[in-house]
Write an enzyme that holds these catalytic residues in place. Structure first.
Site, PDB file in Angstrom:
ATOM      1  N   ASP A  17       0.844  -1.192   0.000  1.00 16.03           N
ATOM      2  CA  ASP A  17       0.000   0.000   0.000  1.00 16.03           C
ATOM      3  C   ASP A  17       0.882   1.246   0.000  1.00 16.03           C
ATOM      4  O   ASP A  17       1.640   1.485   0.945  1.00 16.03           O
ATOM      5  CB  ASP A  17      -0.889  -0.017   1.244  1.00 16.03           C
ATOM      6  CG  ASP A  17      -2.004   1.012   1.175  1.00 16.03           C
ATOM      7  OD1 ASP A  17      -2.090   1.731   0.168  1.00 16.03           O
ATOM      8  OD2 ASP A  17      -2.790   1.085   2.140  1.00 16.03           O
ATOM      9  N   ASP A 107      -3.502   2.475  -5.727  1.00 14.14           N
ATOM     10  CA  ASP A 107      -2.294   2.548  -4.905  1.00 14.14           C
ATOM     11  C   ASP A 107      -2.093   1.355  -3.979  1.00 14.14           C
ATOM     12  O   ASP A 107      -1.253   1.408  -3.073  1.00 14.14           O
ATOM     13  CB  ASP A 107      -2.306   3.835  -4.076  1.00 14.14           C
ATOM     14  CG  ASP A 107      -3.512   3.917  -3.142  1.00 14.14           C
ATOM     15  OD1 ASP A 107      -4.428   3.089  -3.270  1.00 14.14           O
ATOM     16  OD2 ASP A 107      -3.530   4.832  -2.295  1.00 14.14           O
ATOM     17  N   GLU A 108      -2.808   0.261  -4.199  1.00 11.32           N
ATOM     18  CA  GLU A 108      -2.601  -0.903  -3.332  1.00 11.32           C
ATOM     19  C   GLU A 108      -2.965  -2.198  -4.057  1.00 11.32           C
ATOM     20  O   GLU A 108      -3.779  -2.210  -4.978  1.00 11.32           O
ATOM     21  CB  GLU A 108      -3.404  -0.773  -2.039  1.00 11.32           C
ATOM     22  CG  GLU A 108      -4.908  -0.732  -2.235  1.00 11.32           C
ATOM     23  CD  GLU A 108      -5.674  -0.720  -0.934  1.00 11.32           C
ATOM     24  OE1 GLU A 108      -5.400  -1.568  -0.051  1.00 11.32           O
ATOM     25  OE2 GLU A 108      -6.573   0.133  -0.787  1.00 11.32           O
TER      26      GLU A 108
END
Length: 407
Positions: A17, A107-108
């Site tokens: 993350d 983003d993860e």
């Protein structure tokens, strides 16, 4: 490398993350922002650096409230193309680590490294190497949790933030999980947390002490059963990599209005251009356009329209999005529009698409392909709608002096 018994549980799931992603990209690209409190957005905070978070600034907070909490806050306009490019670079590193990658958001992602145990280092060392690669090659900090299940890996990364690495040993899952406050449990939102705290339940261990029937009585049958499985480590162990993508979307915070109708339409068209490029790059077509709006009183509205046949035509999708926006104009004027977003849903492969017949109008797929090729070769910022340019941006064409006609 010593092999464990075949039936021994292993911590082979990574949850990676990126930390304060939008704000971290801004700090990476502008050295003047490093170490300073930064918020990305305007009327509404889309992301905040950890320097800002430590002063109480949070995502979805109004810009006015954020500035009151953090007087030195630096607010920057979002650059979504930069975030997409950074995300792609990071996901390339994920896929270079293992083919089993489940993207969760821009983003993860979850990474399953179970199949690498005979040809690579242990999972926690893979995670450490990945963190170093993301920092060195993309210039962004990333936190990684390592555990037996995706749920535990997600919680581990939450605990380890920012810029951390945490391994949850399969033999110590209860010791890790039970002391944690209930808000750190993935899937426990503010409403659920407040309800549990109303019963004196403050930690995962407090919840684990209850029977499943008691939890069902507090939260309802589905939520109660799910939370019981969560606190007892009975969540699924598999990383899902074969789920088809259901939608592609983007949004833009507009700030407090009133906003000129032409400005809002231009912002929407810029979003449509972006999601269409992403959809075509994934070799997909869409059946439905979804318009999402947020207003000054924090209420939301959604409008959608479907096509008879799936399409990737930027012109058709843009025209539909604008028509939906026009239909919602009275509501926007009444409540004050602060955010506009668009999503393309009903996605399917573009391998079999009914071509547009000449009698339906001109075929603009050639234009879409040409624009996509320019963006691919010269970058996502190489072409933009003129209406999206701010004053002073773009090319200026000099005026030629007047010339008298020859007699």
């Amino acid at each position: 490398m010593t092999d464990l018994p075949r039936d021994a549980p292993r911590a082979t799931v990574l949850h990676a993350d990126l930390d304060a992603f939008y704000a971290s990209v801004e700090q990476r690209d502008d050295p003047r922002l490093r170490g300073r409190p930064v918020a990305v957005g305007g009327g509404v905070v889309l992301a905040a650096s950890y320097e800002a978070k430590r002063r109480g600034v949070r995502t979805a907070m109004s810009g006015r409230q954020a500035r009151s909490l953090c007087p030195g806050l630096i607010v920057v306009r979002p650059r979504f193309d930069a975030y997409v490019e950074a995300s792609r670079a990071v996901f390339d590193l994920f896929r270079a680590t293992t083919p089993r990658v489940q993207g969760v958001s821009i983003d993860e992602a979850f990474l399953d490294v179970a199949g690498l145990h005979r040809i690579d280092v242990p999972p926690v060392q893979i995670a450490a190497r990945l963190r170093g690669q993301v920092l060195e090659q993309v210039g962004l900090p990333i936190t990684v949790g390592v555990a037996r299940t995706p749920f535990l890996a997600k919680v581990a990364s939450r605990v380890a933030k920012p810029d951390g690495l945490l391994l949850v040993d399969p033999d110590a899952e209860d010791a890790f999980l039970h002391p944690l406050p209930i808000e750190l449990l993935w899937g426990v939102g503010e409403v659920t947390a407040n309800r549990l705290r109303g019963y004196g339940l403050c930690t995962a261990g407090d919840v684990a002490a209850l029977s499943v029937d008691a939890l069902r009585g507090i939260l309802g049958p589905h939520a109660g059963s799910h939370l019981f499985a969560v606190v007892h480590g009975r969540t699924p162990e598999r990383v899902v990599t074969d789920r088809s993508r259901r939608s592609v979307g983007a949004q833009r915070a507009l700030g407090r209005g009133p906003h000129d109708a032409a400005f809002v339409e231009s912002a929407l068209l810029g979003l449509v251009d972006r999601v269409c490029r992403r959809m075509r790059a994934a070799h997909l077509v869409a059946r439905t356009v979804v318009l999402r709006l947020r207003f000054g009183d924090y209420t939301r509205a959604t409008r959608s329209r479907s096509f008879a046949h799936a399409t990737s035509s930027g012109a058709d999708l843009a025209a539909t999005a604008v028509a939906l926006l026009d239909g919602a104009a009275p509501l926007a004027r009444e409540r004050g529009l602060t955010l506009v977003g668009v999503a393309l849903t009903g996605l399917q492969s573009d391998a079999w698409v009914q071509p547009r017949l000449a009698l339906d109008g001109p075929d603009e797929t050639g234009l879409d392909a040409a624009l996509d090729a320019v963006h691919e070769r010269f970058g996502s910022a190489s072409l933009a709608r003129a209406s999206l340019l701010r004053r002073g941006e773009g090319l200026a064409v000099p005026l030629l002096p007047d010339r008298e006609d020859d007699e």
